[in-house]
Each structure stands twice: as C-alpha cells, then as structure tokens.
Write a protein that holds these residues in place. Sequence first.
Motif, PDB file in Angstrom:
ATOM      1  N   PHE A 245       0.854  -1.189   0.000  1.00 40.80           N
ATOM      2  CA  PHE A 245       0.000   0.000   0.000  1.00 40.80           C
ATOM      3  C   PHE A 245       0.892   1.241   0.000  1.00 40.80           C
TER       4      PHE A 245
ATOM      5  N   GLU B 249      -4.624   4.576   0.632  1.00 43.68           N
ATOM      6  CA  GLU B 249      -4.816   3.397  -0.221  1.00 43.68           C
ATOM      7  C   GLU B 249      -5.200   2.184   0.617  1.00 43.68           C
TER       8      GLU B 249
ATOM      9  N   HIS C  81     -10.022   9.759  -2.783  1.00 46.63           N
ATOM     10  CA  HIS C  81     -10.182   8.379  -3.241  1.00 46.63           C
ATOM     11  C   HIS C  81     -11.057   7.588  -2.268  1.00 46.63           C
TER      12      HIS C  81
ATOM     13  N   LYS D  73      -8.808   2.506   1.542  1.00 49.53           N
ATOM     14  CA  LYS D  73      -9.680   2.187   0.407  1.00 49.53           C
ATOM     15  C   LYS D  73      -9.834   0.679   0.248  1.00 49.53           C
ATOM     16  N   GLU D  74      -8.733  -0.055   0.420  1.00 55.55           N
ATOM     17  CA  GLU D  74      -8.785  -1.514   0.308  1.00 55.55           C
ATOM     18  C   GLU D  74      -9.604  -2.128   1.445  1.00 55.55           C
TER      19      GLU D  74
END
Length: 204
Positions: free
Chosen positions: A57, A62, A127, A65-66
Amino acid sequence: MDFLFSQPGTEMKKEPTKIRLLSVSRNLFLKQGYSETGLNQIVEEAKTVKASLYQHFSSKEELGKEVLKLYSDENLNLLKTLMKRNPKPLDFIKAWVRILSREARMSQLYGCGMANFRAQIHPGETHIRSEIERIANETINCLSDFLKESIQNGYTKPNVDCQSLAKQLFIVYEGVLQSYRLLDDKKSLDELYKIAETLIPSLK
C-alpha cells in the motif's frame, strides 16, 4: 485468523502479509476509528514491518480504500445470503435485524464502517470518499434489485419505486446504527424493522 491451512497434513502457514495487514486494519478502523489508528500500530499488530506495508500500500489512504472494499464485499455477501434465504422483504429485514442484534450482544457492532470512515477522513482523501459513495450506491442498488425480484415473485405490490424505497431503507439502516451508538441502546436496532413495516407495501 492468524493462520491458514492449505490441505490436510501440510504444515500450518502464516497468512500472507497483505491479508494480515488488511485484517488488522479492518478491525482497528472499526473499533477505534480510521483517524485514531496509526500505521505503526497496524504494523505492530500485523507482526510485520513498515517497509513491508509500503510494498502493498503506497499510503494509509490506499490501505483505507482496500479495507473499505473488504468491508463492502463482506456486507454485500451477507445481504445477498439473507435475501436468498428470505425472499419476502419483511422477512429479510427481520433476519437483518437479528444479525445486527447478535453482533451488538457480542459487542462486535461498531456502527456502519462507511459512515465511520466518512466522518473521519481528511477532505483531501478524495479516493476514500469516492469509494464510500460507490459502496453506498452499490448497497442501495442491491436492495433495489431485491425489491424488484420480490415484486416479480408476488411478495410486494407492483406500483413500488424500488430505487426510491431501497434508498429509504438504506437511510433508515444508517440512522438506526447511529442511534444505537449514540444511545447505547440495543433496542434501537429494532426500529429498522418497525420503520420498514411502514415503508414496504407487502401483499397480505
């Protein structure tokens, strides 16, 4: 779960680092919040090092988000399983409430993961915000498809705006979870079924 078994008779193997990081992050984000969870704590509890985290990551955003995607997949799979077992809308809602109530009794209900994330992310973390919106809409669409199928099966009156009703049910679900957390009252969860009864025009 800390270990995976591949096949009977094989040696116990540790889960891949990425899976451990996602699992630990998911639990920490739900329990103590996204903003209150640091990468150092995640790395420590996942029993790895920060360099390894950055191999999977590029940033905490990020990773978040995962984790949201993982949370979403789990929730949608649960909803679809309940829908398959309970094709009548109110039976489905009742089963949904039972699951939420069981999690509350086991002190494993921390509210809605999406809402918790949304309340804590920085405005610049676009995001994650986009991912939350995608998940919310996907959940509403899942409910809408279920309502359409219930009309086809004769469980709901045909003059229903399924998308609008699905959005209303989603809003009630979110509100019930927030009330549960604010009031620390497990009975708040029962309101999901009570309100759904007034919204869903079931055929008698």
